[in-house]
Design an enzyme around this catalytic site. Structure first.
Site, PDB file in Angstrom:
ATOM      1  N   TYR A 160     -11.264   2.031   2.883  1.00 15.05           N
ATOM      2  CA  TYR A 160     -10.781   0.783   1.940  1.00 15.05           C
ATOM      3  C   TYR A 160     -11.671  -0.272   1.715  1.00 15.05           C
ATOM      4  O   TYR A 160     -11.311  -1.444   1.828  1.00 15.05           O
ATOM      5  CB  TYR A 160      -9.592   0.386   2.983  1.00 15.05           C
ATOM      6  CG  TYR A 160      -8.451   1.492   2.886  1.00 15.05           C
ATOM      7  CD1 TYR A 160      -7.311   1.276   1.953  1.00 15.05           C
ATOM      8  CD2 TYR A 160      -8.234   2.378   3.749  1.00 15.05           C
ATOM      9  CE1 TYR A 160      -6.434   2.261   1.849  1.00 15.05           C
ATOM     10  CE2 TYR A 160      -7.148   3.284   3.715  1.00 15.05           C
ATOM     11  CZ  TYR A 160      -6.316   3.456   2.669  1.00 15.05           C
ATOM     12  OH  TYR A 160      -5.337   4.272   2.762  1.00 15.05           O
ATOM     13  N   ASN A 192     -10.916   8.477   5.339  1.00 15.52           N
ATOM     14  CA  ASN A 192      -9.945   7.411   4.716  1.00 15.52           C
ATOM     15  C   ASN A 192     -10.787   5.800   4.816  1.00 15.52           C
ATOM     16  O   ASN A 192     -11.283   5.510   5.882  1.00 15.52           O
ATOM     17  CB  ASN A 192      -8.692   6.939   5.614  1.00 15.52           C
ATOM     18  CG  ASN A 192      -7.933   8.440   5.746  1.00 15.52           C
ATOM     19  OD1 ASN A 192      -8.165   9.284   4.906  1.00 15.52           O
ATOM     20  ND2 ASN A 192      -6.788   8.400   6.687  1.00 15.52           N
ATOM     21  N   LYS A 205       0.703   1.093  -2.477  1.00 19.77           N
ATOM     22  CA  LYS A 205      -0.730   1.556  -2.940  1.00 19.77           C
ATOM     23  C   LYS A 205      -0.269   2.604  -3.914  1.00 19.77           C
ATOM     24  O   LYS A 205      -1.219   3.480  -4.398  1.00 19.77           O
ATOM     25  CB  LYS A 205      -1.418   1.821  -1.881  1.00 19.77           C
ATOM     26  CG  LYS A 205      -2.046   0.960  -0.910  1.00 19.77           C
ATOM     27  CD  LYS A 205      -3.029   1.207  -0.122  1.00 19.77           C
ATOM     28  CE  LYS A 205      -3.500  -0.035   1.057  1.00 19.77           C
ATOM     29  NZ  LYS A 205      -2.435  -0.291   1.968  1.00 19.77           N
ATOM     30  N   ASP A 207       2.205   3.825   9.386  1.00 15.94           N
ATOM     31  CA  ASP A 207       2.455   3.071   8.342  1.00 15.94           C
ATOM     32  C   ASP A 207       3.569   3.603   7.323  1.00 15.94           C
ATOM     33  O   ASP A 207       3.434   3.927   5.976  1.00 15.94           O
ATOM     34  CB  ASP A 207       1.338   2.481   7.560  1.00 15.94           C
ATOM     35  CG  ASP A 207       1.361   1.727   6.609  1.00 15.94           C
ATOM     36  OD1 ASP A 207       2.291   0.818   6.491  1.00 15.94           O
ATOM     37  OD2 ASP A 207       0.960   1.799   5.338  1.00 15.94           O
ATOM     38  N   GLU A 257      -8.222   9.256   1.644  1.00 17.47           N
ATOM     39  CA  GLU A 257      -7.492   7.968   1.374  1.00 17.47           C
ATOM     40  C   GLU A 257      -8.441   7.024   0.692  1.00 17.47           C
ATOM     41  O   GLU A 257      -9.527   6.880   1.373  1.00 17.47           O
ATOM     42  CB  GLU A 257      -6.976   7.400   2.612  1.00 17.47           C
ATOM     43  CG  GLU A 257      -5.657   8.026   3.130  1.00 17.47           C
ATOM     44  CD  GLU A 257      -4.938   7.490   4.315  1.00 17.47           C
ATOM     45  OE1 GLU A 257      -4.940   6.043   4.422  1.00 17.47           O
ATOM     46  OE2 GLU A 257      -4.176   8.027   5.015  1.00 17.47           O
ATOM     47  N   ASN A 293      -4.893  12.444  11.851  1.00 20.98           N
ATOM     48  CA  ASN A 293      -4.956  11.450  10.749  1.00 20.98           C
ATOM     49  C   ASN A 293      -5.394  10.128  11.670  1.00 20.98           C
ATOM     50  O   ASN A 293      -4.666   9.510  12.061  1.00 20.98           O
ATOM     51  CB  ASN A 293      -3.633  11.072   9.904  1.00 20.98           C
ATOM     52  CG  ASN A 293      -4.124   9.947   9.002  1.00 20.98           C
ATOM     53  OD1 ASN A 293      -4.564  10.065   8.169  1.00 20.98           O
ATOM     54  ND2 ASN A 293      -3.650   8.717   9.276  1.00 20.98           N
ATOM     55  N   GLU A 294      -6.642   9.704  11.374  1.00 18.23           N
ATOM     56  CA  GLU A 294      -7.074   8.542  11.947  1.00 18.23           C
ATOM     57  C   GLU A 294      -6.728   8.150  13.513  1.00 18.23           C
ATOM     58  O   GLU A 294      -6.444   7.184  13.788  1.00 18.23           O
ATOM     59  CB  GLU A 294      -6.725   7.205  11.187  1.00 18.23           C
ATOM     60  CG  GLU A 294      -6.823   7.424   9.732  1.00 18.23           C
ATOM     61  CD  GLU A 294      -6.666   6.359   8.777  1.00 18.23           C
ATOM     62  OE1 GLU A 294      -5.483   5.820   9.055  1.00 18.23           O
ATOM     63  OE2 GLU A 294      -7.010   5.755   8.103  1.00 18.23           O
ATOM     64  N   TRP A 351      -4.950   7.271  -2.313  1.00 18.27           N
ATOM     65  CA  TRP A 351      -3.721   6.658  -1.404  1.00 18.27           C
ATOM     66  C   TRP A 351      -2.891   5.764  -2.230  1.00 18.27           C
ATOM     67  O   TRP A 351      -3.446   4.556  -2.550  1.00 18.27           O
ATOM     68  CB  TRP A 351      -4.189   5.995  -0.100  1.00 18.27           C
ATOM     69  CG  TRP A 351      -3.131   5.870   0.731  1.00 18.27           C
ATOM     70  CD1 TRP A 351      -2.580   4.585   1.284  1.00 18.27           C
ATOM     71  CD2 TRP A 351      -2.306   6.974   1.611  1.00 18.27           C
ATOM     72  NE1 TRP A 351      -1.596   4.921   1.918  1.00 18.27           N
ATOM     73  CE2 TRP A 351      -1.311   6.131   2.305  1.00 18.27           C
ATOM     74  CE3 TRP A 351      -2.483   8.079   1.715  1.00 18.27           C
ATOM     75  CZ2 TRP A 351      -0.564   6.989   3.211  1.00 18.27           C
ATOM     76  CZ3 TRP A 351      -1.712   9.049   2.713  1.00 18.27           C
ATOM     77  CH2 TRP A 351      -0.578   8.384   3.268  1.00 18.27           C
ATOM     78  N   TYR A 355      -8.978  -3.628   2.624  1.00 17.49           N
ATOM     79  CA  TYR A 355      -9.068  -4.151   3.985  1.00 17.49           C
ATOM     80  C   TYR A 355     -10.564  -4.657   4.047  1.00 17.49           C
ATOM     81  O   TYR A 355     -10.401  -5.763   5.128  1.00 17.49           O
ATOM     82  CB  TYR A 355      -8.588  -3.160   5.045  1.00 17.49           C
ATOM     83  CG  TYR A 355      -7.265  -2.608   4.898  1.00 17.49           C
ATOM     84  CD1 TYR A 355      -5.998  -3.481   4.930  1.00 17.49           C
ATOM     85  CD2 TYR A 355      -6.839  -1.294   4.776  1.00 17.49           C
ATOM     86  CE1 TYR A 355      -4.954  -3.172   4.867  1.00 17.49           C
ATOM     87  CE2 TYR A 355      -5.589  -0.994   4.529  1.00 17.49           C
ATOM     88  CZ  TYR A 355      -4.554  -1.825   4.819  1.00 17.49           C
ATOM     89  OH  TYR A 355      -3.597  -1.206   4.749  1.00 17.49           O
TER      90      TYR A 355
END
Ligand code: CKU
Length: 597
Positions: free
Chosen positions: A472, A470, A574, A164, A510, A415-416, A555, A476
């Site tokens: 959300y 991370n 964000k 992203d 995040e 990362n993820e 984030w 999300y």
């Protein structure tokens, strides 16, 4: 690997910046080499170096260009052939072949660590020399970061990132020409232990020769406070001034190769006296517990893209201190070295991250991952071996480059990625072992886990010294009117982590909500500034209920550029600050919270 030591000037070494206007030319057919472009670009235009090229032009085809492109410039070399000639790019994104006077001098894969070449055999002394660089910015499933190339019906190629942020590329960091002695200092390590009034610094020095080495430490006033002879040894400082948050006290460690009374080489390194470790469920800086407060960031700014800029970095450090932050993560790649030098001076902590981002194949990767979708990435044997090889190289280069910065308190290895299949554990285990082997300071290791990597599904958290999430909830997952159910879901997950972690610390790398700097609404709606505040208030309520949580990096620090799409309004919004570094309302909420946290 050539020495990664940052350039310096003294009686033994010199360096010249090659920043400025270079020549550039796109090579969409990839035929430059056959057409001998390494001996002169046939139809170039001028381009600033360092710079991401994308946002400098008004033509969308240039902004989105994907493929090969060339840079060229010349430099004059004096007649001193007694010293080696080293060419050093802070980075070339994502890969490059470098030619000197038409002959290949080296090549490099990976866009976020230095490219260092000993070009002595290829240069002409007392003459002008040509540097030509063939750069390529394509993404694939073995590159770090991961992605693909999309080919449009007219044959034009587009980068299709699995991540992203905009695929900025080019020569984005400074270029130096170094003159160093034939017998030179290549690398050094330090390992610090603290007792009540004493710091012991074990050091080791690597050189390209056999002469004797000396290490000396000077304080900020320039007084000699410790010295030792030998390639390895222990330096002792009584009553040291420790390196702390907002108090980046730096000693100078001078390393010398000596021949009798004469210096063959000399390198002045900055040294912060601090320890960092995870013990008894706590993150300890100088044996005192620390709670991490701050941001995930990007190297990103208007017009300059990912180019390093001192003024922008200075503004960012001022904003971090203003908001009472003490830490940032170099999401999702190692930043320009100047960031770490500034953090050393400011007393700001860094979690240093390798560009292992996009290791999942879900549709619209980041957005789907934010909701918790998953799909195995690490099963495709032929490409996964190459991916892991590139991952190891990126890790080795990052740790070698950054290991001596006091600001760097942890390394993040991913990362993820998709981490819920056994193949992920098999993939990551050797990477964690390699990092432990490379980092003499034994810093904590971690990796940022995506939403589907939960206490009952994740297979990699045991590799981490502290776990990073991370999350959300409220963005999300269950956003807007569902914020209360988001809170319940969040608490349920945290209860699960509490059970499995058994005292291992956990931080958030995040959590955030897209927010327009222009939207206000009462009652709030998603994207309004009011909602960003409510989102954070809910998240903080949850975090404050669990004492194994030892840090919160929101984030993102600022709005940043991404690929175009229905999920993004000219970039990711964000940010706590806008892209031009002015506060949204949430900045004041964080400032207040972090004042007493
Ligand atoms: C961020 C699963 C979420 C992935 N995370 C990565 C980061 O690069 C993105 O910008 C989410 C977001 O805002 O979606």
């Amino acid at each position: 690997m050539e020495s990664m030591l940052f350039p310096c000037v003294n009686a033994c070494r010199s360096c010249f910046l090659l920043d400025g206007l270079w020549k550039m030319q796109f090579d969409p057919e990839g035929t430059g080499e056959q057409e001998n472009w390494q001996n002169g670009l046939p139809d170039s235009f001028s381009i600033p170096v360092p710079a991401s090229f994308s946002d400098l032009f008004t033509d969308a085809r240039i902004r989105d260009y994907c493929g090969d492109f060339w840079y060229e410039r010349s430099f004059y070399l004096d007649n001193d052939s007694s010293r080696d000639v080293i060419l050093r790019f802070g980075s070339i994104t994502h890969r490059a072949v470098i030619y000197i006077n038409g002959t290949e001098a080296g090549r490099h894969e990976g866009g976020f660590t230095p490219v260092v070449l000993n070009i002595t055999p290829l240069v002409r002394f007392d003459a002008r020399n040509r540097i030509s660089v063939r750069v390529n910015n394509k993404l694939n499933e073995t590159s770090l970061p991961c992605g693909a190339v999309k080919v449009l019906p007219d044959g034009r190629k587009l980068a299709a990132p699995y991540f992203d942020f905009f695929n900025y590329s080019g020569i984005q960091r400074s270029v130096y020409l170094l003159r160093i002695p034939k017998e030179s200092i290549i690398d050094y390590d330090t390992r610090i232990s603290l007792t009540d009034d004493r710091a012991e610094i074990q050091y080791s020095i690597k050189t390209s020769g056999t002469h004797e080495c000396i290490a000396e430490i000077f304080d900020r006033k320039g007084s000699l406070v410790a010295e030792s002879a030998g390639r390895e040894g222990t330096l002792v400082i009584e009553n040291p001034h420790l390196w702390k948050v907002y108090d980046g006290y730096l000693y100078t460690l001078v390393i010398r190769i000596v021949d009798g009374g004469h210096d063959i080489d000399k390198y002045p390194a900055r040294l912060g006296i601090r320890t960092i470790e995870v013990r008894d469920g706590k993150i300890l800086l100088n044996n005192e517990e620390i709670y991490l407060k701050g941001y995930g960031k990007h190297e990103d700014f208007e017009v300059i893209g990912r180019t390093f800029s001192y003024p922008v970095a200075k503004r960012d450090f001022e904003l971090m201190k203003w908001s009472n932050a003490n830490c940032f993560r170099t999401s999702h790649y190692p930043y320009a070295e100047e960031w770490y030098q500034m953090a050393d001076e400011e007393g700001i902590l860094i979690i240093d991250e390798v560009p292992a981002v996009g290791m999942m194949r879900s549709l619209m990767n980041f957005a789907d991952a934010g909701k918790g979708s998953e799909e195995s990435y690490f099963f495709n044997a032929p490409t996964v071996d190459q991916l892991q090889e590139n991952h190891k190289t990126a890790l080795r280069e990052m740790i070698t480059r950054d290991k001596n910065h006091p600001s760097v308190i942890a390394f993040s290895i991913f990362n993820e990625p998709e981490t819920t299949y056994p193949s992920a554990l098999a993939y990551f285990r050797p990477l964690f072992s390699l990092a432990r082997e490379l980092d003499v300071q034994n810093r904590p290791l971690t990796g940022a886990l995506l939403m589907s990597s939960r206490p009952d599904t994740d297979l990699t958290y045991e590799l981490c010294d502290f776990v990073s999430l991370n999350r959300y909830y409220g963005w999300y997952v269950a956003g807007g009117p569902e914020l209360m159910s988001a809170e319940d879901m969040f608490r349920r997950e945290m209860d699960g982590w509490k059970r499995v972690l058994q005292g291992k610390p956990l931080i958030f790398t995040e959590f955030g909500a897209d927010t327009s700097a222009y939207e206000h609404k009462l009652p709030s709606v998603m994207w309004s500034q009011e909602y960003q505040n409510e989102y954070y208030e809910m998240n903080f309520r949850v975090m404050d209920s669990y004492d194994f949580i030892k840090g919160e990096l929101v984030w993102n620090f600022a709005d940043f550029q991404t690929t175009e799409g229905v999920m993004r309004v000219n970039g990711n919004k964000k940010g706590i600050f806008t892209r031009n570094r002015q506060p949204k309302d949430a900045a004041f909420l964080l400032k207040k919270r972090w004042e007493n946290k």
